[in-house]
Design an enzyme around this catalytic site. Structure first.
Site, PDB file in Angstrom:
ATOM      1  N   TYR A  59       0.832  -1.202   0.000  1.00  0.00           N
ATOM      2  CA  TYR A  59       0.000   0.000   0.000  1.00  0.00           C
ATOM      3  C   TYR A  59       0.871   1.259   0.000  1.00  0.00           C
ATOM      4  O   TYR A  59       1.363   1.698   1.045  1.00  0.00           O
ATOM      5  CB  TYR A  59      -0.936   0.015   1.217  1.00  0.00           C
ATOM      6  N   HIS A 145       0.264 -12.256   1.229  1.00  0.00           N
ATOM      7  CA  HIS A 145      -0.520 -11.286   0.468  1.00  0.00           C
ATOM      8  C   HIS A 145      -0.583 -11.654  -1.013  1.00  0.00           C
ATOM      9  O   HIS A 145       0.431 -11.658  -1.704  1.00  0.00           O
ATOM     10  CB  HIS A 145       0.123  -9.900   0.623  1.00  0.00           C
TER      11      HIS A 145
END
Length: 343
Positions: A59, A145
């Site tokens: 992010y 992830h």
């Protein structure tokens, strides 16, 4: 005010608030957010009773972790849970690199590049770098992830590395976070993860997690964290041009969302309130993760989450075929008999 109910992620003992904060927006997802706006968003979440915060190196190539760590630094560490993710290492892009990271969805300078790495060494290095960016000595949860294209390495090397970190007490709970259900179901069945983070696959528009993933979690005593409850914005504001799964929403889904919105308003509630309430009605779901980039968005989400959605809304949604009969809803309502929905 920290009176929000909490649930436990599997057997790991990590407690999370039923509504939790997704920090992708703090990494300048799509558009820039100032440091002050990011801090205000986290402060508003804290005031509203949210005590679980989720971030990732991906992010904003580390920006979200740095901002979240800074915003939480003065809070007593034992009073909240924090998760980050592993699988993408951040490497400096080198001299002369210019441009932005918008190809990956983040409005930040492209100072680093992401390198996929689900090896045992890669997982440890990723976590060490995350702790440095966060300015913390531990995180509560680490998820693998998006291992979609790296299944073999994720199961053979990445998952055992997480298991070791948990046994060493470095993290409290482990899991995987993805936008699909099939591989997450495999993690629930074939490993000893505590939880999985499933984004966008158990919402008012997409109940694909209902078939296998959620039953597998129940069967094995695991928890499911549901992200993407607004399906990239379509369920927050279903207008022409709204996004769904990060791209422009197809017409049929836009129509479906607008029907649900009109139905919610007829029953004196909002589509956002229903979208937040729906996933948590399933017993396998521990928390609903809502992404926010401002204090206003956080306060709105908390207000909508606290609002009771009338049973009549759920009953009509089932009767109109907009929700499957097998999907639990927050208020007990009759399950329509096939063929009698419009009797």
């Amino acid at each position: 005010m920290s009176g929000m109910a909490r649930r436990t992620l599997g057997s790991g003992g990590v407690e999370v608030s039923e509504l939790s904060f997704g920090a992708a927006g703090l990494g300048n997802l799509y558009t820039p957010v100032t440091d002050a706006e990011a801090a205000a968003a986290v402060d508003a979440a804290w005031e509203a009773g949210l005590r679980y915060f989720d971030t990732a190196p991906h992010y904003g190539i580390g920006l979200s972790e740095r901002r979240l760590g800074e915003a939480l630094r003065a809070r007593p560490r034992q009073t909240y849970a924090l998760s980050t993710k592993a699988g993408r290492l951040l490497e400096e892009a080198g001299e002369g690199s210019v441009g932005d990271d918008l190809a990956h969805g983040f409005a930040v300078p492209a100072t680093h590049r992401r390198v996929w790495d689900f090896s045992a060494d890669g997982i440890r290095r990723s976590l060490e770098a995350s702790l440095t960016r966060l300015g913390l000595d531990r995180v509560d949860v680490v998820y693998l992830h998006d291992p979609d294209d790296h299944a073999e390495q994720a199961f053979r090397e990445g998952y055992p590395a997480l298991e070791r970190l948990r046994s060493e007490g470095v993290v409290g709970a482990i899991g995987a976070g993805m936008n699909q259900t099939a591989m997450l179901t495999r993690f629930l069945r074939d490993t000893d993860v505590d939880a999985v983070l499933c984004a966008g696959r158990y919402t008012l528009l997409d109940q694909s997690a209902l078939a296998e993933l959620l039953p597998a979690a129940q069967e094995h005593g695991k928890a499911v964290v549901i992200g993407g409850v607004f399906n990239s914005g379509l369920l927050a504001d279903p207008r022409p041009g709204a996004t769904y799964d990060y791209t422009r929403a197809p017409g049929a889904l836009l129509d479906r969302a607008r029907r649900l919105k009109a139905m919610a308003e007829r029953h004196g509630t909002t589509l956002r309130a229903a979208a937040l309430a729906f996933p948590l009605a399933h017993p396998a779901v521990a928390t609903v993760l809502v992404g926010a980039r401002s204090d206003r968005e956080v306060r709105d989400a908390a207000t909508q989450f606290a609002a009771a959605v009338p049973g009549g809304f759920w009953q009509e949604a089932r009767a109109e075929g907009l929700l499957p009969a097998g999907a639990p809803v927050p208020v007990p309502v009759p399950v329509p008999v096939p063929g009698e929905e419009h009797a």
